[in-house]
Design an enzyme around this catalytic site. Structure first.
Site, PDB file in Angstrom:
ATOM      1  N   SER A   1       0.857  -1.188   0.000  1.00 15.77           N
ATOM      2  CA  SER A   1       0.000   0.000   0.000  1.00 15.77           C
ATOM      3  C   SER A   1       0.887   1.229   0.000  1.00 15.77           C
ATOM      4  CB  SER A   1      -0.890  -0.005   1.249  1.00 15.77           C
ATOM      5  OG  SER A   1      -1.501   1.260   1.450  1.00 15.77           O
TER       6      SER A   1
ATOM      7  N   TYR B   1      -2.980  -0.508  10.150  1.00 20.24           N
ATOM      8  CA  TYR B   1      -2.840  -0.923   8.746  1.00 20.24           C
ATOM      9  C   TYR B   1      -1.478  -0.499   8.197  1.00 20.24           C
ATOM     10  CZ  TYR B   1      -4.002  -1.222   3.744  1.00 20.24           C
ATOM     11  OH  TYR B   1      -4.007  -1.516   2.403  1.00 20.24           O
TER      12      TYR B   1
END
Length: 268
Positions: free
Chosen positions: A144, A157
Site C-alpha cells: 500500500s 494498517y
C-alpha cells in the site's frame, strides 16, 4: 481440460482485490486456489470464476493467521494441483476506527497488524519450500502507499503493511539464487468495500482499474519482472513496459532512511 498455465494461490480471494485477482489470473489460464475465512462465500465465488473462465478452481477456507489452518489449506491445494507457482498474499484487515494510535483498542489494533504480517508469513512459510525444491516460483505481497509513510490515521494498517514490506525484502534476500522471487505490489486505489469505507477516499472520483493490478501480477507470474524481487512496485503509478526494461540498483524501491546531509552515517 488443458494443462493450466501455472497454479496460483490467492488469499482473501472471496472479495475485493483478491476476487479480481482470482478471476483475472483464471482468465489468463492459471488454475486458481482461493483462500478466505468464509467458506460459503468463497466456494460460491470460486465456482462462479470456474464457470465464467473455464479454469480449474479450488476453495480452501482458512484464517491466514492460524498456522495449522494455513498448512492444512496449502496441503489441500498441493494435493489437488500438485504445485503452487504463484502465491498472492492479499488478505488483511483495516483499522475498525479512524482514531490516533493512542485511542485505538490495543487488541483490535494488534489483530490488524497480525493479519498482514503473520498473515503473510504463514502462507509463505507453507508454500515457499516447494518452490525452492522446484527451483522456481513467485510470491506477491499486496502492499500500500501507507507501507512507505506514516500518518495520524490507519496506524495499524500502516504498521502492518510496512512490516509486510520488510518481510518481502528479507524473504527475497534469503531466496537469492533459488529461482524464487518475492515482490511488494501496491494496487493503487481500487474501488472496493474497504477503500470506499475510508475517509481518506470519501471524495475520490478516480479509481485504479483492477485489471491493471491483474496485469502486474500476471507479469510477475510470467517472470517478466524478476529483477525487481524484494522491491516495491505500484500498479496505479508504474508502467509495466518501463519496469520490464529497467534494472534497479542498490536499494532503489526498498525502505531506507533518507540522509539529512551528505555523509549522514545512519542513511542508506
Amino acid at each position: 481440460m488443458p494443462e493450466p498455465n501455472g497454479v496460483a494461490l490467492v488469499t482473501g480471494a472471496s472479495t475485493g482485490i483478491g476476487r479480481h485477482l482470482a478471476e483475472g489470473l483464471a482468465r489468463r489460464g492459471m488454475a486458481v486456489a482461493g483462500l478466505a475465512r468464509g467458506e460459503d462465500r468463497l466456494r460460491t465465488e470460486m465456482d462462479v470464476i470456474a464457470d465464467s473462465t473455464g479454469a480449474r478452481t479450488l476453495a480452501v477456507a482458512a484464517d491466514v493467521t492460524d498456522r495449522e489452518a494455513v498448512e492444512d489449506a496449502v496441503g489441500r491445494v498441493l494435493g489437488e494441483f500438485g504445485r503452487i507457482d504463484l502465491l498472492v498474499n492479499n488478505a488483511g484487515q483495516m483499522d475498525a476506527e479512524e482514531v490516533p494510535v493512542w485511542q485505538a483498542d490495543p487488541d483490535e489494533w494488534w489483530a490488524v497488524v497480525t493479519s498482514h504480517i503473520r498473515g503473510g508469513l504463514l502462507p509463505a512459510r507453507a508454500v515457499v519450500p516447494g518452490m525452492v525444491e522446484r527451483g522456481s516460483g513467485r510470491v506477491v505481497d499486496l502492499a500500500s502507499g501507507l507501507s512507505t509513510r506514516g500518518g495520524r490515521l490507519y496506524s495499524a494498517y500502516s504498521v502492518g503493511k510496512t512490516g509486510l514490506m520488510r518481510l518481502t525484502e528479507v524473504l527475497a534476500a534469503g531466496l537469492e539464487g533459488t529461482g524464487v522471487h518475492v515482490f511488494d505490489l501496491a494496487p493503487g486505489v481500487v474501488r472496493t468495500s474497504m477503500s470506499t469505507s475510508m475517509s481518506l477516499h470519501e471524495n475520490r472520483t478516480e479509481w485504479t482499474d483492477p485489471e491493471q493490478v491483474v496485469a502486474f501480477v500476471a507479469a510477475i507470474a510470467a517472470g517478466e519482472l524478476d529483477q525487481w524481487s524484494g522491491r516495491f512496485l505500484h500498479a496505479g503509478m508504474d508502467e509495466l513496459d518501463r519496469l520490464r526494461t529497467t534494472q534497479p540498483d542498490a536499494t532503489q524501491r526498498q525502505l531506507r532512511l533518507q540522509p539529512y546531509a551528505d555523509g549522514d552515517p545512519a542513511a542508506g
